[in-house]
Design an enzyme around this catalytic site. Structure first.
Site, PDB file in Angstrom:
ATOM      1  CB  SER A 120      -9.567  36.490-113.802  1.00  0.00           C
ATOM      2  OG  SER A 120     -11.064  36.800-113.324  1.00  0.00           O
ATOM      3  CG  HIS A 141     -10.563  31.826-116.538  1.00  0.00           C
ATOM      4  ND1 HIS A 141     -10.198  31.941-117.881  1.00  0.00           N
ATOM      5  CD2 HIS A 141     -11.800  32.050-115.894  1.00  0.00           C
ATOM      6  CE1 HIS A 141     -10.620  33.574-117.874  1.00  0.00           C
ATOM      7  NE2 HIS A 141     -11.669  33.498-116.628  1.00  0.00           N
ATOM      8  CG  ASN A 191      -9.257  36.926-117.582  1.00  0.00           C
ATOM      9  OD1 ASN A 191      -9.684  37.134-118.611  1.00  0.00           O
ATOM     10  ND2 ASN A 191      -9.260  35.862-116.550  1.00  0.00           N
TER      11      ASN A 191
HETATM   12  P1  NAD Z   1     -18.100  38.300-106.881  1.00  0.00           P
HETATM   13  O1  NAD Z   1     -17.377  39.840-106.421  1.00  0.00           O
HETATM   14  O2  NAD Z   1     -19.413  38.500-107.718  1.00  0.00           O
HETATM   15  O3  NAD Z   1     -18.848  37.287-106.459  1.00  0.00           O
HETATM   16  C1  NAD Z   1     -18.092  36.611-104.835  1.00  0.00           C
HETATM   17  C2  NAD Z   1     -18.433  35.433-103.633  1.00  0.00           C
HETATM   18  O4  NAD Z   1     -18.106  35.421-103.034  1.00  0.00           O
HETATM   19  C3  NAD Z   1     -19.170  37.257-102.784  1.00  0.00           C
HETATM   20  O5  NAD Z   1     -21.161  36.691-102.949  1.00  0.00           O
HETATM   21  C4  NAD Z   1     -18.738  36.899-101.280  1.00  0.00           C
HETATM   22  O6  NAD Z   1     -19.504  37.002-100.648  1.00  0.00           O
HETATM   23  C5  NAD Z   1     -18.352  35.123-101.571  1.00  0.00           C
HETATM   24  N1  NAD Z   1     -17.161  35.067-100.754  1.00  0.00           N
HETATM   25  C6  NAD Z   1     -15.945  35.798-100.070  1.00  0.00           C
HETATM   26  N2  NAD Z   1     -15.150  35.126 -99.423  1.00  0.00           N
HETATM   27  C7  NAD Z   1     -15.592  34.215 -99.069  1.00  0.00           C
HETATM   28  C8  NAD Z   1     -15.259  32.560 -98.286  1.00  0.00           C
HETATM   29  N3  NAD Z   1     -14.140  32.903 -97.544  1.00  0.00           N
HETATM   30  N4  NAD Z   1     -16.470  31.364 -98.038  1.00  0.00           N
HETATM   31  C9  NAD Z   1     -18.095  31.835 -99.067  1.00  0.00           C
HETATM   32  N5  NAD Z   1     -17.602  32.951-100.094  1.00  0.00           N
HETATM   33  C10 NAD Z   1     -16.973  33.857-100.197  1.00  0.00           C
HETATM   34  O7  NAD Z   1     -17.164  38.218-107.625  1.00  0.00           O
HETATM   35  P2  NAD Z   1     -17.481  36.819-109.043  1.00  0.00           P
HETATM   36  O8  NAD Z   1     -17.217  37.998-109.606  1.00  0.00           O
HETATM   37  O9  NAD Z   1     -18.195  35.907-108.741  1.00  0.00           O
HETATM   38  O10 NAD Z   1     -15.784  36.383-108.985  1.00  0.00           O
HETATM   39  C11 NAD Z   1     -15.200  35.566-108.364  1.00  0.00           C
HETATM   40  C12 NAD Z   1     -14.538  35.055-108.845  1.00  0.00           C
HETATM   41  O11 NAD Z   1     -14.076  34.117-110.348  1.00  0.00           O
HETATM   42  C13 NAD Z   1     -13.199  35.312-108.789  1.00  0.00           C
HETATM   43  O12 NAD Z   1     -11.808  34.809-108.789  1.00  0.00           O
HETATM   44  C14 NAD Z   1     -12.964  36.235-110.148  1.00  0.00           C
HETATM   45  O13 NAD Z   1     -11.217  36.821-110.454  1.00  0.00           O
HETATM   46  C15 NAD Z   1     -12.585  35.039-111.705  1.00  0.00           C
HETATM   47  N6  NAD Z   1     -14.183  35.096-112.724  1.00  0.00           N
HETATM   48  C16 NAD Z   1     -14.567  36.276-112.966  1.00  0.00           C
HETATM   49  C17 NAD Z   1     -15.032  36.522-113.637  1.00  0.00           C
HETATM   50  C18 NAD Z   1     -15.985  37.202-113.878  1.00  0.00           C
HETATM   51  O14 NAD Z   1     -16.736  38.143-114.869  1.00  0.00           O
HETATM   52  N7  NAD Z   1     -16.646  38.964-113.008  1.00  0.00           N
HETATM   53  C19 NAD Z   1     -14.565  35.194-114.911  1.00  0.00           C
HETATM   54  C20 NAD Z   1     -13.734  34.723-114.798  1.00  0.00           C
HETATM   55  C21 NAD Z   1     -13.189  34.246-113.447  1.00  0.00           C
END
Ligand code: NAD
Length: 283
Positions: A120, A141, A191
């Site tokens: 993000s 992104h 963001n």
């Molecule tokens: P989330 O917390 O829903 O999921 C993250 C996942 O990563 C979890 O299932 C966790 O078990 C796994 N994980 C953690 N460490 C790991 C590792 N070393 N190896 C493999 N898996 C691992 O998070 P999210 O909302 O999916 O966000 C993920 C990324 O995307 C972040 O950087 C976030 O900023 C970005 N992002 C999020 C959104 C959103 O709307 N949620 C939108 C765009 C970008």
């Protein structure tokens, strides 16, 4: 089925959306998460996500869930990235977690693979510093929910080559996504703007100025946005919003990004938005 395998690391909110999008467009997907529970949850939610996508996008009516699930391999084995020509990383918005993963990936990824980071706010150049191939590291992104959002922000890090940008842009077009290319600053375009809205909306709740529903109504009916800032924060996950604001604040050292204490309090209380069933709204 397309020949190229794509590794999606992290099977949470974004990873499972991206895995579904890739499978819908005939890619073979390795969905890698280090938690069994997350992989089980992803398996459970992907059919629901597809049903929603089919309702909103009639062009998907023909897509069968069995075929889509068959295209996704759910695994905890990070070494599987060796099989992939493209890696899309989606682990939590936490620098220490990302740093440790990228040091590990540096010894595993193929020399011709593109490493696309779905962060993000963390600068792409900072993450690329963990890898010996920074030219092949690029920001991708995606917007949430992935199947319903047409655009992806491509972020060009300091060392990202034009060939890497072209490959990613072409790849995104093959999964039905338009892209814009932006330079690398914390929060990029989407963001850096959206988190100011979400944070200030949380301050309005903290100051008891209006209800969440009324604040969001100003955005939907007043400005014509599809969702208001508080419903958006719940969709993203309040933990991710707080982490992102902290990254913006630390990078810019600008008080406009200071995180609303109420947001932190909600995260401490386990109110993470949709993913925990409770945030500014109840689900
Ligand atoms: P989330 O917390 O829903 O999921 C993250 C996942 O990563 C979890 O299932 C966790 O078990 C796994 N994980 C953690 N460490 C790991 C590792 N070393 N190896 C493999 N898996 C691992 O998070 P999210 O909302 O999916 O966000 C993920 C990324 O995307 C972040 O950087 C976030 O900023 C970005 N992002 C999020 C959104 C959103 O709307 N949620 C939108 C765009 C970008």
């Amino acid at each position: 089925m397309n020949k190229e395998k794509i590794a999606v690391i992290g099977g949470g909110v974004m990873g499972r959306g991206i895995a579904l999008q890739l499978a819908m467009f005939n890619y073979s997907v390795l969905l890698i998460d280090n938690q069994d529970n997350a992989l089980q949850q992803a398996k459970k939610h992907i059919p629901d996500d597809l049903r929603l996508a089919k309702m909103m996008l009639p062009s998907l009516r023909e897509k069968q869930i069995e075929k889509i699930l068959e295209a996704i391999t759910f695994t905890r084995n990070i070494s599987a990235v060796k099989e992939a020509g493209m890696i899309i990383e989606n682990i939590p918005e936490n620098w220490e977690l990302k740093r440790s993963l990228y040091h590990q990936l540096d010894t595993l990824v193929r020399k011709d693979s593109i490493i696309a980071i779905n962060t993000s706010c963390i600068p792409i150049t900072q993450i690329a510093g963990c890898l010996s191939v920074p030219g092949r590291v690029v920001g991708a992104h995606f917007m949430n929910p992935v199947p319903l959002k047409e655009i992806v922000e491509i972020v060009k890090g300091y060392h990202t080559t034009d060939m890497t940008i072209d490959r990613l842009k072409y790849f995104l077009a093959t999964i039905g996504k338009k892209s814009i290319i932006v330079n690398d600053v914390p929060g990029f375009v989407a963001n850096r703007l959206s988190h100011l809205f979400m944070n200030e909306a949380a301050f309005l709740i903290q100051d008891q100025v209006a209800t969440a529903a009324d604040i969001d109504l100003m955005f939907t009916k007043g400005y014509g946005h599809t969702m208001g800032p508080l419903a958006t924060a719940d969709l993203i996950g309040l933990d991710t919003v707080v982490n992102s604001l902290e990254i913006l604040y630390n990078n810019f050292q600008d008080p406009k990004f200071r995180c609303c204490p109420l947001l932190k309090k909600m995260v401490h209380a386990g109110l993470l938005g949709r993913k925990s069933g409770y945030g500014f709204y109840k689900y």
